[in-house]
Design a protein around this motif. Structure first.
Motif, mmCIF file in Angstrom:
data_model
loop_
_atom_site.group_PDB
_atom_site.id
_atom_site.type_symbol
_atom_site.label_atom_id
_atom_site.label_comp_id
_atom_site.label_asym_id
_atom_site.label_seq_id
_atom_site.Cartn_x
_atom_site.Cartn_y
_atom_site.Cartn_z
ATOM 1 N N GLY A 173 3.174 4.585 -30.807
ATOM 2 C CA GLY A 173 2.220 4.480 -32.761
ATOM 3 C C GLY A 173 2.907 6.597 -32.699
ATOM 4 O O GLY A 173 2.763 7.089 -34.202
ATOM 5 N N VAL A 174 4.027 6.686 -31.753
ATOM 6 C CA VAL A 174 4.472 8.566 -32.154
ATOM 7 C C VAL A 174 5.685 8.092 -32.959
ATOM 8 O O VAL A 174 6.576 7.398 -33.228
ATOM 9 N N VAL A 175 6.045 9.217 -34.791
ATOM 10 C CA VAL A 175 6.752 8.973 -35.314
ATOM 11 C C VAL A 175 7.753 10.105 -35.264
ATOM 12 O O VAL A 175 7.300 10.963 -35.539
ATOM 13 N N ILE A 176 8.378 9.842 -35.289
ATOM 14 C CA ILE A 176 9.417 11.740 -35.311
ATOM 15 C C ILE A 176 11.140 11.102 -36.797
ATOM 16 O O ILE A 176 11.465 10.467 -35.772
ATOM 17 N N GLY A 177 10.783 11.428 -37.111
ATOM 18 C CA GLY A 177 12.322 11.174 -38.449
ATOM 19 C C GLY A 177 13.093 11.703 -37.989
ATOM 20 O O GLY A 177 13.819 12.963 -36.498
ATOM 21 N N GLU A 178 14.286 11.866 -38.510
ATOM 22 C CA GLU A 178 15.976 12.375 -38.163
ATOM 23 C C GLU A 178 15.860 13.141 -38.100
ATOM 24 O O GLU A 178 16.340 13.957 -37.450
ATOM 25 N N THR A 179 15.324 14.458 -39.031
ATOM 26 C CA THR A 179 16.045 15.598 -39.566
ATOM 27 C C THR A 179 14.639 16.643 -39.087
ATOM 28 O O THR A 179 14.247 17.519 -39.447
ATOM 29 N N THR A 180 13.691 15.881 -37.899
ATOM 30 C CA THR A 180 12.554 16.987 -37.173
ATOM 31 C C THR A 180 13.677 17.941 -36.441
ATOM 32 O O THR A 180 14.267 17.689 -35.491
ATOM 33 N N ASN A 181 12.283 19.014 -36.813
ATOM 34 C CA ASN A 181 13.436 19.653 -35.354
ATOM 35 C C ASN A 181 11.750 20.000 -34.451
ATOM 36 O O ASN A 181 10.343 20.675 -35.487
ATOM 37 N N ILE A 182 11.969 20.745 -32.971
ATOM 38 C CA ILE A 182 10.637 20.323 -32.637
ATOM 39 C C ILE A 182 11.368 21.937 -31.224
ATOM 40 O O ILE A 182 12.268 21.610 -30.793
ATOM 41 N N GLY A 183 10.520 22.804 -31.011
ATOM 42 C CA GLY A 183 10.645 23.185 -30.101
ATOM 43 C C GLY A 183 9.818 23.473 -29.105
ATOM 44 O O GLY A 183 10.644 22.583 -28.821
ATOM 45 N N ASN A 184 9.829 23.900 -28.067
ATOM 46 C CA ASN A 184 10.110 23.872 -26.892
ATOM 47 C C ASN A 184 8.512 24.384 -26.711
ATOM 48 O O ASN A 184 7.739 25.020 -27.446
ATOM 49 N N ASN A 185 8.079 23.055 -25.329
ATOM 50 C CA ASN A 185 6.809 23.684 -25.326
ATOM 51 C C ASN A 185 5.994 22.877 -26.172
ATOM 52 O O ASN A 185 4.832 23.099 -26.238
ATOM 53 N N VAL A 186 6.127 21.567 -26.825
ATOM 54 C CA VAL A 186 5.509 20.975 -27.687
ATOM 55 C C VAL A 186 4.672 19.747 -26.904
ATOM 56 O O VAL A 186 5.145 19.291 -26.773
ATOM 57 N N LYS A 187 3.304 19.768 -27.435
ATOM 58 C CA LYS A 187 2.781 18.460 -26.631
ATOM 59 C C LYS A 187 2.382 17.680 -28.089
ATOM 60 O O LYS A 187 1.921 18.524 -28.845
#
Length: 270
Positions: A173-187
């Protein structure tokens, strides 16, 4: 009669009028995914794949896609460029593996995570698809991500930018879109959406950042939705379950929904 009507519809459709057939299928995608996995994570799966065999298979796939899309480009050079990125992919996956092992006390071993965890599998395919996306190879990155989506329930667009030590707990059920920016050590936990706000004309914002930025050391609990390209979740923040966020959050924040009133009544026994 029906055949004539269908032929007329397809003939008048400029996307389909050339009667071209894409000669890349799901089995080709699986062969690529499994082959790369055997090379960068040796000892876990059967197969005699090599860097050379991956290069050969990928070259043929890119060539077929270029033919389908009427693109003139050096498909062999693209395949070589991809192969050169494999050591970096391996390093990122090792950091993801460490994040899974440290973040989930139910994990008995790292081997168990590699073999059995759908979240790790989805991130692995994303890492591959993202390299292909950066190389501007059409169709193939999305075909990979949609295979992971159907297999795990995790939908990560290959265009998303994700740092090291990324952990999706429970997946699904996780959705992450095209222009998402996720840094380091993210949970993040199951059911999280990092998406865009809905508008009537999607073409008007094509190519514009429309998904959120998640800074380092952020935890996002299940069911949370974070929407919009101007939204930034500051580093070291915690987003509680089922939160609906369309505005930025400063670093070191705790965002949660106030507790609902829960009524408990005794049931009559039969």
């Amino acid at each position: 009669m029906i055949r004539d009507e269908l032929d007329k519809i397809f003939k008048n459709n400029p996307i389909l009028s050339d009667n071209h057939i894409l000669e890349v299928n799901r089995n080709d995608i699986k062969k690529l995914v499994y082959g790369i996995r055997n090379v960068i994570m040796p000892g876990f799966y059967q197969g005699d794949d090599t860097i050379e065999s991956i290069y050969g298979h990928l070259s043929v796939m890119i060539s077929k896609i270029y033919n389908y899309m009427h693109i003139e480009d050096d498909y062999k050079a693209k395949a070589c460029a991809f192969i050169r990125e494999l050591p970096e992919v391996a390093k990122l996956l090792l950091s993801d593996l460490e994040a899974f092992y440290n973040g989930d006390p139910a994990a008995k071993s790292k081997e168990e995570i590699i073999i059995a965890y759908p979240g790790f599998y989805a991130i692995y395919i994303y890492r591959i698809a993202h390299i292909l996306y950066r190389l501007d190879i059409p169709l193939l990155p999305r075909m990979l991500s949609e295979m992971a989506h159907s297999d795990t329930g995790v939908d990560i667009n290959p265009g998303a930018e994700i740092g090291y030590s990324f952990f999706i707990d429970h997946a699904t059920g996780v959705v992450i879109g095209e222009t998402t920016n996720i840094g380091n050590n993210v949970k993040i936990y199951q059911g999280v959406t990092l998406g865009a706000l809905s508008i009537k004309d999607g073409n008007s914002i094509r190519g514009i950042k429309r998904h959120p930025t998640i800074e380092d050391n952020v935890t996002i609990y299940s069911g949370a939705s974070i929407l919009g390209g101007n939204v930034v979740i500051g580093h070291d923040s915690i987003i509680g379950g089922n939160a609906f966020i369309t505005e930025s959050v400063p670093p070191y924040s705790l965002v949660r929904i106030k507790k609902y009133d829960i009524e408990i009544k005794q049931r009559h026994q039969d």
